[in-house]
Design an enzyme around this catalytic site. Sequence first.
Site, short mmCIF file in Angstrom:
data_model
loop_
_atom_site.label_atom_id
_atom_site.label_comp_id
_atom_site.label_asym_id
_atom_site.label_seq_id
_atom_site.Cartn_x
_atom_site.Cartn_y
_atom_site.Cartn_z
N ARG A 9 0.80 -1.22 0.00
CA ARG A 9 0.00 0.00 0.00
C ARG A 9 0.84 1.28 0.00
O ARG A 9 0.61 2.18 -0.82
CB ARG A 9 -0.94 0.01 1.21
CG ARG A 9 -2.00 -1.06 1.16
CD ARG A 9 -2.73 -1.21 2.48
NE ARG A 9 -1.86 -1.73 3.53
CZ ARG A 9 -2.24 -1.92 4.78
NH1 ARG A 9 -3.47 -1.60 5.15
NH2 ARG A 9 -1.41 -2.42 5.67
N ASP A 120 -5.08 -3.93 3.21
CA ASP A 120 -3.88 -4.56 2.69
C ASP A 120 -4.26 -5.57 1.61
O ASP A 120 -4.99 -6.52 1.88
CB ASP A 120 -3.14 -5.27 3.83
CG ASP A 120 -1.79 -5.80 3.42
OD1 ASP A 120 -1.45 -5.70 2.22
OD2 ASP A 120 -1.07 -6.31 4.29
#
Length: 148
Positions: A9, A120
Site C-alpha cells: 500500500r 492490505d
Amino acid sequence: LISLGNICRSPIAEAVFRKLVTDEKVENKWMTDSAAVSDWNVGRSPDPRALSCLRNHGIETAHKARQITKDDFQTFDYILCMDESNLRDLKRKSNQVKDCKAKIELLGTYDPQKQLIIEDPYYGSERDFETVYQQCVRCCKAFLENHH
C-alpha cells in the site's frame, strides 16, 4: 505514507503522490517517502503486483522498503497511514519521540468517497491492488488540494 510492511500500500501511495506533485509542478515543495511500521521487509522492492499495477498506470518506482525512524516523526509534517492498526502503532511510537512535529492521520480521511481504510491487498487479487491504487489517487489528490 506508512503501512505495515511497506511493500504494497504505502509504496503505491508514495508513487501516486510523487506523480501528482510532479504533474502539478509542485514537487520542489514536497518531500515524499514511504516506510513500514514493522521491520519485516527492510530492503525489499515492492510486491510485484504493486509494481505491475503502477506500471499499468504509467508509474515507475524504485522504492526499497524501510522502517519508520524517530527522525521521520521530527522531519515530516504529515505521516499518513493506511489503517487503524498502523495509526495506533504510529501514535504509540510518536509518544516516545521528543518534539514530534508530524501530524499522524489516516490517508483515507481525505477520500471523497469516504472509504476510510485502505485494506492490505497482500492476500488478495490484482483487483485488490487496483482498488488500493484508486483509493490512493483519490486521497492523495484531495490531500494535495487541502494543503496547497
